[in-house]
Design a protein around this motif. Structure first.
Motif, PDB file in Angstrom:
ATOM      1  N   TYR A  31       0.832  -1.194   0.000  1.00 47.28           N
ATOM      2  CA  TYR A  31       0.000   0.000   0.000  1.00 47.28           C
ATOM      3  C   TYR A  31       0.872   1.251   0.000  1.00 47.28           C
ATOM      4  O   TYR A  31       1.790   1.386   0.815  1.00 47.28           O
ATOM      5  CB  TYR A  31      -0.910   0.017   1.230  1.00 47.28           C
ATOM      6  CG  TYR A  31      -2.018  -0.999   1.176  1.00 47.28           C
ATOM      7  CD1 TYR A  31      -1.757  -2.346   1.398  1.00 47.28           C
ATOM      8  CD2 TYR A  31      -3.316  -0.616   0.904  1.00 47.28           C
ATOM      9  CE1 TYR A  31      -2.765  -3.286   1.342  1.00 47.28           C
ATOM     10  CE2 TYR A  31      -4.342  -1.549   0.847  1.00 47.28           C
ATOM     11  CZ  TYR A  31      -4.059  -2.879   1.063  1.00 47.28           C
ATOM     12  OH  TYR A  31      -5.058  -3.794   1.009  1.00 47.28           O
ATOM     13  N   TYR A  33       0.444   5.733  -0.558  1.00 42.62           N
ATOM     14  CA  TYR A  33      -0.522   6.830  -0.530  1.00 42.62           C
ATOM     15  C   TYR A  33       0.169   8.157  -0.835  1.00 42.62           C
ATOM     16  O   TYR A  33       1.338   8.352  -0.492  1.00 42.62           O
ATOM     17  CB  TYR A  33      -1.155   6.965   0.869  1.00 42.62           C
ATOM     18  CG  TYR A  33      -1.722   5.704   1.452  1.00 42.62           C
ATOM     19  CD1 TYR A  33      -0.912   4.826   2.168  1.00 42.62           C
ATOM     20  CD2 TYR A  33      -3.068   5.396   1.300  1.00 42.62           C
ATOM     21  CE1 TYR A  33      -1.428   3.670   2.718  1.00 42.62           C
ATOM     22  CE2 TYR A  33      -3.594   4.242   1.849  1.00 42.62           C
ATOM     23  CZ  TYR A  33      -2.776   3.383   2.555  1.00 42.62           C
ATOM     24  OH  TYR A  33      -3.298   2.247   3.104  1.00 42.62           O
ATOM     25  N   TYR A  35      -0.680  12.203   0.036  1.00 40.26           N
ATOM     26  CA  TYR A  35      -1.525  13.159   0.756  1.00 40.26           C
ATOM     27  C   TYR A  35      -1.009  14.562   0.489  1.00 40.26           C
ATOM     28  O   TYR A  35       0.173  14.774   0.224  1.00 40.26           O
ATOM     29  CB  TYR A  35      -1.460  12.926   2.261  1.00 40.26           C
ATOM     30  CG  TYR A  35      -2.036  11.625   2.739  1.00 40.26           C
ATOM     31  CD1 TYR A  35      -1.241  10.489   2.847  1.00 40.26           C
ATOM     32  CD2 TYR A  35      -3.370  11.534   3.105  1.00 40.26           C
ATOM     33  CE1 TYR A  35      -1.765   9.286   3.304  1.00 40.26           C
ATOM     34  CE2 TYR A  35      -3.909  10.336   3.571  1.00 40.26           C
ATOM     35  CZ  TYR A  35      -3.091   9.229   3.673  1.00 40.26           C
ATOM     36  OH  TYR A  35      -3.621   8.051   4.124  1.00 40.26           O
ATOM     37  N   LEU A  45      -6.274  12.805   1.295  1.00 38.15           N
ATOM     38  CA  LEU A  45      -5.810  11.730   0.435  1.00 38.15           C
ATOM     39  C   LEU A  45      -6.017  12.095  -1.032  1.00 38.15           C
ATOM     40  O   LEU A  45      -7.139  12.392  -1.449  1.00 38.15           O
ATOM     41  CB  LEU A  45      -6.554  10.443   0.784  1.00 38.15           C
ATOM     42  CG  LEU A  45      -6.168   9.185   0.007  1.00 38.15           C
ATOM     43  CD1 LEU A  45      -4.717   8.802   0.273  1.00 38.15           C
ATOM     44  CD2 LEU A  45      -7.091   8.038   0.378  1.00 38.15           C
ATOM     45  N   TYR A  48      -4.126   6.596  -4.028  1.00 42.24           N
ATOM     46  CA  TYR A  48      -3.507   5.499  -3.310  1.00 42.24           C
ATOM     47  C   TYR A  48      -3.368   4.302  -4.234  1.00 42.24           C
ATOM     48  O   TYR A  48      -3.971   4.258  -5.317  1.00 42.24           O
ATOM     49  CB  TYR A  48      -4.282   5.138  -2.043  1.00 42.24           C
ATOM     50  CG  TYR A  48      -5.663   4.572  -2.286  1.00 42.24           C
ATOM     51  CD1 TYR A  48      -6.731   5.420  -2.551  1.00 42.24           C
ATOM     52  CD2 TYR A  48      -5.896   3.204  -2.223  1.00 42.24           C
ATOM     53  CE1 TYR A  48      -8.007   4.911  -2.761  1.00 42.24           C
ATOM     54  CE2 TYR A  48      -7.171   2.687  -2.427  1.00 42.24           C
ATOM     55  CZ  TYR A  48      -8.217   3.550  -2.688  1.00 42.24           C
ATOM     56  OH  TYR A  48      -9.472   3.056  -2.899  1.00 42.24           O
ATOM     57  N   VAL A  50      -2.804  -0.149  -4.039  1.00 44.66           N
ATOM     58  CA  VAL A  50      -2.758  -1.358  -3.210  1.00 44.66           C
ATOM     59  C   VAL A  50      -1.754  -2.377  -3.749  1.00 44.66           C
ATOM     60  O   VAL A  50      -1.632  -3.472  -3.207  1.00 44.66           O
ATOM     61  CB  VAL A  50      -4.148  -2.003  -3.055  1.00 44.66           C
ATOM     62  CG1 VAL A  50      -5.119  -1.011  -2.438  1.00 44.66           C
ATOM     63  CG2 VAL A  50      -4.665  -2.507  -4.384  1.00 44.66           C
ATOM     64  N   LYS A  57      -8.415   6.715  -6.910  1.00 46.87           N
ATOM     65  CA  LYS A  57      -8.554   8.089  -6.458  1.00 46.87           C
ATOM     66  C   LYS A  57      -8.896   8.145  -4.982  1.00 46.87           C
ATOM     67  O   LYS A  57      -9.618   7.307  -4.457  1.00 46.87           O
ATOM     68  CB  LYS A  57      -9.649   8.785  -7.262  1.00 46.87           C
ATOM     69  CG  LYS A  57      -9.338   8.908  -8.743  1.00 46.87           C
ATOM     70  CD  LYS A  57     -10.503   9.562  -9.479  1.00 46.87           C
ATOM     71  CE  LYS A  57     -10.190   9.668 -10.972  1.00 46.87           C
ATOM     72  NZ  LYS A  57     -11.317  10.270 -11.724  1.00 46.87           N
ATOM     73  N   GLY A  58      -8.402   9.218  -4.353  1.00 42.32           N
ATOM     74  CA  GLY A  58      -8.755   9.507  -2.980  1.00 42.32           C
ATOM     75  C   GLY A  58      -9.787  10.619  -2.913  1.00 42.32           C
ATOM     76  O   GLY A  58     -10.659  10.724  -3.777  1.00 42.32           O
ATOM     77  N   PHE A  90       2.869  14.645   1.083  1.00 40.71           N
ATOM     78  CA  PHE A  90       3.474  13.531   1.790  1.00 40.71           C
ATOM     79  C   PHE A  90       3.126  12.221   1.097  1.00 40.71           C
ATOM     80  O   PHE A  90       1.973  11.976   0.734  1.00 40.71           O
ATOM     81  CB  PHE A  90       2.975  13.455   3.234  1.00 40.71           C
ATOM     82  CG  PHE A  90       3.505  14.535   4.121  1.00 40.71           C
ATOM     83  CD1 PHE A  90       2.732  15.632   4.442  1.00 40.71           C
ATOM     84  CD2 PHE A  90       4.786  14.441   4.634  1.00 40.71           C
ATOM     85  CE1 PHE A  90       3.213  16.634   5.268  1.00 40.71           C
ATOM     86  CE2 PHE A  90       5.290  15.443   5.459  1.00 40.71           C
ATOM     87  CZ  PHE A  90       4.499  16.540   5.774  1.00 40.71           C
ATOM     88  N   PRO A  97      -4.240  -1.349   4.773  1.00 46.08           N
ATOM     89  CA  PRO A  97      -4.957  -0.067   4.675  1.00 46.08           C
ATOM     90  C   PRO A  97      -5.293   0.568   6.004  1.00 46.08           C
ATOM     91  O   PRO A  97      -5.837   1.658   6.025  1.00 46.08           O
ATOM     92  CB  PRO A  97      -6.238  -0.459   3.935  1.00 46.08           C
ATOM     93  CG  PRO A  97      -6.483  -1.870   4.340  1.00 46.08           C
ATOM     94  CD  PRO A  97      -5.120  -2.505   4.460  1.00 46.08           C
ATOM     95  N   ALA A 102       1.511   3.279   9.142  1.00 44.06           N
ATOM     96  CA  ALA A 102       1.979   3.858   7.894  1.00 44.06           C
ATOM     97  C   ALA A 102       3.276   4.607   8.157  1.00 44.06           C
ATOM     98  O   ALA A 102       3.442   5.238   9.197  1.00 44.06           O
ATOM     99  CB  ALA A 102       0.925   4.793   7.317  1.00 44.06           C
ATOM    100  N   PHE A 104       5.858   7.527   6.702  1.00 48.87           N
ATOM    101  CA  PHE A 104       5.785   8.717   5.868  1.00 48.87           C
ATOM    102  C   PHE A 104       7.164   9.187   5.428  1.00 48.87           C
ATOM    103  O   PHE A 104       8.154   9.032   6.150  1.00 48.87           O
ATOM    104  CB  PHE A 104       5.102   9.858   6.621  1.00 48.87           C
ATOM    105  CG  PHE A 104       3.622   9.740   6.671  1.00 48.87           C
ATOM    106  CD1 PHE A 104       3.015   8.891   7.581  1.00 48.87           C
ATOM    107  CD2 PHE A 104       2.827  10.458   5.791  1.00 48.87           C
ATOM    108  CE1 PHE A 104       1.635   8.768   7.628  1.00 48.87           C
ATOM    109  CE2 PHE A 104       1.446  10.347   5.830  1.00 48.87           C
ATOM    110  CZ  PHE A 104       0.850   9.499   6.745  1.00 48.87           C
TER     111      PHE A 104
END
Lengths: 113, 111
Positions: A31, A33, A35, A45, A48, A50, A57-58, A90, A97, A102, A104
């Motif tokens: 995963y 992402y 942001y 978000l 993202y 997987v 789309k976020g 970020f 998920p 997570a 960063f």
């Protein structure tokens, strides 16, 4: 371990220019992402993924595109930069998920003038 | 989509006291809820994760509670120290493998 690495750290773009924000992770996380964080606000978000070859789309995807050709890399593309895209971006990665932490990157501060 | 609300006002407390931060969410209940710390100019750093079937989780001076009936999580820092000053974010899983963050609460611990 390097963890999650983002480049560049800072960038100034002119309106209408394009650029790619790079993100790579060495933890073999499926995963990933992207942001954005505006001053005094939380993280929104953008996109993202997987796994390699899968993106979605976020909350705020307009004006951005992503790709995920490998497990390690998840670049974010800005086409036709606008002042509204001035923000701190970020990248994050995780094994799942929400059921694992997570990690960063250090962020990319983008200014569109 | 999920809406997550945290204390919008900055929180100032005296050193040694317990800080309590609130995270409220709407719509569906998440399976997991996480808390992160963010320092100025840095990315968020993971602190604690709590599952929907867990009422409370502790780690050193940190304690998180999760009330799925109230749709609320409380984050406590006991014996607070000036080094605890930061912004604290709650995050939770959403539908379709998404992962959402709240707006964050700024905490200042006064010596």
């Amino acid at each position: 371990n390097a963890g999650v690495t983002q480049t560049p750290k800072f960038r100034i773009l002119k309106i209408g220019q394009s650029m790619t924000l790079q993100c790579t992770q060495d933890m073999n996380h499926n995963y990933m992402y992207w942001y954005r964080q505006d001053p005094g606000m939380g993280l929104k978000l953008i996109y993202y993924s997987v796994g390699a070859g899968i993106t979605d789309k976020g909350e705020v995807p307009n004006g951005y595109n992503v790709s995920r050709s490998t497990t390690e890399d998840f670049p974010l593309r800005l086409e036709l930069a606008a002042p509204s895209q001035t923000s701190v971006y970020f990248c994050a990665s995780s094994f799942g998920p929400g059921n694992t932490e997570a990690f960063f990157g250090q962020g990319t501060r983008l200014t569109v003038v | 989509s999920q809406k997550i609300e945290q204390n919008s006002e900055a929180l100032n407390i005296q050193e040694g006291k317990t800080a309590t931060l609130t995270c409220n969410y709407t719509n569906y209940s998440p399976a997991y809820l996480q808390w992160y710390r963010q320092d100025p100019g840095r990315g968020p750093v993971f602190l604690l994760l709590i599952r929907e079937n867990e009422k409370e989780k502790r780690k050193e001076r940190l304690k998180v509670t999760f009330d799925t009936t109230l749709k609320q999580s409380l984050f406590h820092i006991t014996a607070s120290q000036p080094a605890d000053s930061a912004t604290y974010l709650c995050a939770l899983d959403g539908t379709g493998n998404q992962f959402y963050f709240g707006t964050g609460t700024s905490l200042t611990v006064i010596p």
